[in-house]
Design a protein around this motif. Structure first.
Motif, PDB file in Angstrom:
ATOM      1  N   ASN A 138       0.831  -1.210   0.000  1.00  0.00           N
ATOM      2  CA  ASN A 138       0.000   0.000   0.000  1.00  0.00           C
ATOM      3  C   ASN A 138       0.868   1.265   0.000  1.00  0.00           C
ATOM      4  OD1 ASN A 138      -2.351  -1.619   0.233  1.00  0.00           O
ATOM      5  ND2 ASN A 138      -1.973  -1.802   2.440  1.00  0.00           N
ATOM      6  N   ASN A 139       0.764   2.024  -1.069  1.00  0.00           N
ATOM      7  CA  ASN A 139       1.480   3.298  -1.183  1.00  0.00           C
ATOM      8  C   ASN A 139       0.541   4.358  -1.752  1.00  0.00           C
ATOM      9  OD1 ASN A 139       4.409   2.587  -0.528  1.00  0.00           O
ATOM     10  ND2 ASN A 139       3.903   1.051  -2.076  1.00  0.00           N
ATOM     11  N   VAL A 140       0.695   5.552  -1.256  1.00  0.00           N
ATOM     12  CA  VAL A 140      -0.095   6.676  -1.747  1.00  0.00           C
ATOM     13  C   VAL A 140       0.866   7.759  -2.231  1.00  0.00           C
ATOM     14  CG1 VAL A 140      -1.778   8.468  -1.196  1.00  0.00           C
ATOM     15  CG2 VAL A 140      -1.981   6.201  -0.158  1.00  0.00           C
TER      16      VAL A 140
END
Length: 401
Positions: A346-348
């Protein structure tokens, strides 16, 4: 930046001053310091002419040397050293026909009068202002040598009167222009300022003290009697009108969001009329009642300066807690530790632009609806807008949120 330019003018001035005093004009050996100062004015003018032809006359000499490599100073120094030898020789021949010593008092008085006035109005000494003043001062000073009339300069008996008139007027100017306006703007918008209150206050107070000393001492010692009366009366009129403008005539001021402040034409024309009437009235009253009105002007200057200093002190004390919190926030140091690390799943990614408004993206989508299709999961907000329209003002928000 000031120091390299000062050294660039100072080194050839030393050589020229030594040659002028010890080789070509041995009678003036006691005045070597004065000779060096005059040659510094000359070499500053030479550099201003060169930079004016390259970069335009609207910049100052310091601005022209911004981001200059060290080797560039050597390139400028070599021809200046050549001039340092040629110019004293030229002066020695000219002095045989013209009494240069008699022209120097008028030259330095005009240089101070015009440059100080230009700086007070424009807030900087541009190359165009310096070069035009330098040339005009030489022409007028040489012309006065041949005039039969006697010009009165500062005498010992005039010093007390000049100081009594110059000190309160100059104090009113530096307090109003150098201290009150920028510090009031800073304290009222401190959350927008990426600098500590102590640094701003110290810098402005140092600048105010330096300007106060230069304007008082220079005007008192260098100006003729008429120049002195005109200069300080004009300075009082300009500062008083500016004080009235700031207190009563500015009207509604916009937020500091990068938008240019604008006023209605009628308001602008009305303000211009007020400025003209006020300045002419102050100078006219001084011209017809010059002996008695000086004390009245000094009292007005002292009173308004004291009122503003008290107001500034109250503003500083009343915002002490806010200032402390602001300074503490600026004490954090940005670090690049972990800046390039990514999570396995999970990366934003957030795209932050220095100047952006949602209307820009809407126009793009109207012409190219599939523009965002390659960006899987991309989200944009309909109410997004930049805090400032310029990069340097947006940087604090780009770096620290």
């Amino acid at each position: 930046m000031y120091l390299p330019v000062f050294i660039l003018c100072f080194i050839p001035s030393i050589l020229a001053g030594v040659l002028h005093v010890f080789v070509f004009n041995k009678k003036e050996r006691k005045n070597i310091a004065q000779a060096v100062i005059y040659y510094m004015l000359f070499f500053y003018g030479v550099l201003s002419i060169v930079k004016m032809s390259l970069d335009g006359g609207s910049l100052t000499l310091i601005e022209c040397f911004a981001d200059t490599y060290v080797v560039t100073y050597y390139h400028y120094l070599l021809p200046l050293m050549f001039l340092a030898v040629i110019v004293p020789i030229t002066f020695s021949f000219v002095s045989r026909k013209i009494n240069i010593s008699a022209a120097l008092p008028m030259f330095r008085s005009l240089m101070f009068l015009v440059i100080a006035t230009g700086y007070i109005i424009m807030d900087k000494i541009t190359n165009r202002l310096y070069v035009s003043t330098f040339v005009a001062s030489i022409v007028v000073a040489v012309t006065t040598v041949f005039l039969p009339c006697k010009i009165e300069y500062c005498r010992r008996t005039d010093i007390k009167y000049r100081i009594r008139y110059a000190v309160p007027v100059t104090l009113f100017y530096v307090v109003t222009v150098v201290l009150i306006i920028p510090l009031t703007l800073f304290f009222n918008n401190i959350s927008e300022m990426p600098i500590t209150s102590g640094a701003v206050t110290a810098a402005l107070w140092i600048g105010a003290i330096i300007q106060f000393i230069i304007i008082v001492c220079g005007g008192t010692v260098l100006l003729t009697h008429r120049q002195f009366e005109l200069f300080y009366t004009f300075l009082f009129a300009l500062t008083l009108t500016g004080y009235i403008q700031n207190m009563f005539l500015n009207g509604h001021m916009l937020l500091m969001d990068g938008t240019d402040q604008s006023w209605e034409e009628m308001q602008m024309y009305g303000n211009i009329v007020v400025w003209i009437i006020m300045i002419l009235a102050v100078i006219g009253i001084k011209a017809f009642c010059h002996k008695n009105i000086s004390k009245v002007y000094s009292i007005i200057c002292g009173y308004l300066a004291a009122v503003q200093i008290v107001s500034l002190g109250y503003l500083t004390v009343s915002t002490f807690d806010v200032n402390k919190e602001h300074n503490d926030k600026l004490g954090y140091i940005l670090s690049t530790d972990g800046a390039l690390e990514l999570n396995e799943k999970n990366n934003v990614f957030v795209f932050i632009l220095d100047w952006y408004d949602e209307q820009i993206l809407q126009k793009i989508l109207e012409t190219e609806p599939e523009f965002l299709a390659p960006l899987d999961g991309f989200t944009h907000y309909s109410n997004a807008t930049s805090l400032y329209a310029f990069t340097d003002m947006s940087l604090p928000y780009l770096t620290v949120g």
